[in-house]
Design an enzyme around this catalytic site. Structure first.
Site, short mmCIF file in Angstrom:
data_model
loop_
_atom_site.label_atom_id
_atom_site.label_comp_id
_atom_site.label_asym_id
_atom_site.label_seq_id
_atom_site.Cartn_x
_atom_site.Cartn_y
_atom_site.Cartn_z
N TYR A 29 -17.54 -12.42 52.79
CA TYR A 29 -17.17 -10.87 52.38
C TYR A 29 -18.10 -10.39 51.25
O TYR A 29 -17.94 -9.15 50.89
CB TYR A 29 -15.91 -10.57 52.03
CG TYR A 29 -14.82 -11.18 53.08
CD1 TYR A 29 -14.66 -10.25 54.17
CD2 TYR A 29 -14.06 -12.24 53.06
CE1 TYR A 29 -13.93 -10.55 55.25
CE2 TYR A 29 -13.15 -12.69 54.10
CZ TYR A 29 -12.97 -11.68 55.22
OH TYR A 29 -12.27 -12.03 56.22
N HIS A 64 -16.46 -3.25 51.56
CA HIS A 64 -15.08 -3.23 50.96
C HIS A 64 -15.30 -4.02 49.55
O HIS A 64 -14.11 -4.07 48.89
CB HIS A 64 -14.23 -4.26 52.12
CG HIS A 64 -12.98 -3.58 52.27
ND1 HIS A 64 -12.46 -2.32 51.98
CD2 HIS A 64 -11.83 -3.92 53.09
CE1 HIS A 64 -11.23 -2.11 52.28
NE2 HIS A 64 -11.07 -3.13 53.06
N TYR A 120 -6.90 -11.08 49.18
CA TYR A 120 -7.21 -10.21 50.09
C TYR A 120 -6.90 -8.84 49.78
O TYR A 120 -5.81 -8.64 49.25
CB TYR A 120 -6.80 -10.67 51.70
CG TYR A 120 -7.70 -12.07 52.08
CD1 TYR A 120 -8.99 -12.22 52.24
CD2 TYR A 120 -7.28 -13.20 51.68
CE1 TYR A 120 -9.74 -13.15 52.83
CE2 TYR A 120 -7.77 -14.37 52.06
CZ TYR A 120 -9.04 -14.27 52.50
OH TYR A 120 -9.88 -15.37 52.61
N ASN A 172 -5.52 -6.41 51.35
CA ASN A 172 -4.09 -5.49 51.67
C ASN A 172 -3.09 -5.76 50.79
O ASN A 172 -1.97 -5.32 50.67
CB ASN A 172 -3.81 -6.02 53.25
CG ASN A 172 -4.84 -5.44 54.01
OD1 ASN A 172 -5.84 -4.82 53.81
ND2 ASN A 172 -4.89 -5.53 55.56
N ASN A 209 -5.86 0.34 52.31
CA ASN A 209 -4.77 -0.82 52.24
C ASN A 209 -4.58 -1.20 50.93
O ASN A 209 -3.30 -1.51 50.32
CB ASN A 209 -4.68 -1.73 52.99
CG ASN A 209 -4.57 -1.05 54.80
OD1 ASN A 209 -3.89 -0.08 54.73
ND2 ASN A 209 -5.18 -1.72 55.75
#
Length: 186
Positions: free
Chosen positions: A14, A19, A64, A66, A112
């Site tokens: 990632y 993000h 993560y 969320n 989120n």
């Protein structure tokens, strides 16, 4: 103590994604201020330092995206930290790539990570630096888009946006967030 939370997802897969611009800001601040963000605590990586006489903590949640609120809540409880001393840094599809927007309240707007922070703190009132990542082309799924890397053509925009976010966070250490917003929301 001032504390800055950059939202993102852990792991090399990632690393350069849209993000993860929050992580990029924390990494640049860590470099700028000579803070090592490697202490594993409160479901995150934390680094503490002193910047011009202000005690500062830099935080990268490792839950993560969320579940980012778990790290924020854990940090508040463990360090007896006030949410009003925090700045949450994250990606925003409603802002064009290269631009930043500062706010001190508002809904999650479909993000989120912010939704999780609102759930775990019980309020929508906290300082935010939103980094623009624009919206995906029609037909592309939002999750695929936010988890994709910035194209090379946006490299300069990304670099200047991350630097400007760092400047805003640094300015906010010694100025009110209202003053910081007035200076950096153009």
């Amino acid at each position: 103590m001032k504390w800055i939370v950059g939202l993102g997802n852990p792991g090399t897969a990632y690393q350069g994604t849209r993000h993860n611009v929050g992580f990029m800001v924390v990494d640049m601040l860590a470099k700028r201020w000579g803070i090592n963000v490697s202490q594993s605590k409160c479901k995150g990586l934390i680094g503490e330092g002193n910047v011009g006489g202000t005690k500062v903590a830099l935080i990268k949640p490792m839950t993560y995206m969320n579940l980012s609120g778990e790290t924020v809540r854990g940090f508040m409880d463990y360090f007896k930290a006030d949410l009003e001393d925090a700045i949450i840094v994250y990606d925003d599809m409603d802002t064009v790539t290269g631009k930043i927007r500062l706010r001190y309240q508002g809904s999650a707007g479909g993000h989120n990570g912010i939704k999780s922070i609102i759930q775990h703190t019980g309020t929508q009132n906290f300082n935010r630096i939103r980094l623009g990542i624009s919206r995906p082309q029609p037909g592309m799924s939002i999750s695929d888009y936010v988890l994709s890397n910035f194209p090379k053509s946006e490299g300069d925009l990304l670099k200047s946006m991350v630097e400007e976010s760092c400047d805003a966070a640094e300015f906010a250490l010694t100025n009110t967030f209202e003053r910081t917003m007035a200076k950096y929301n153009r």
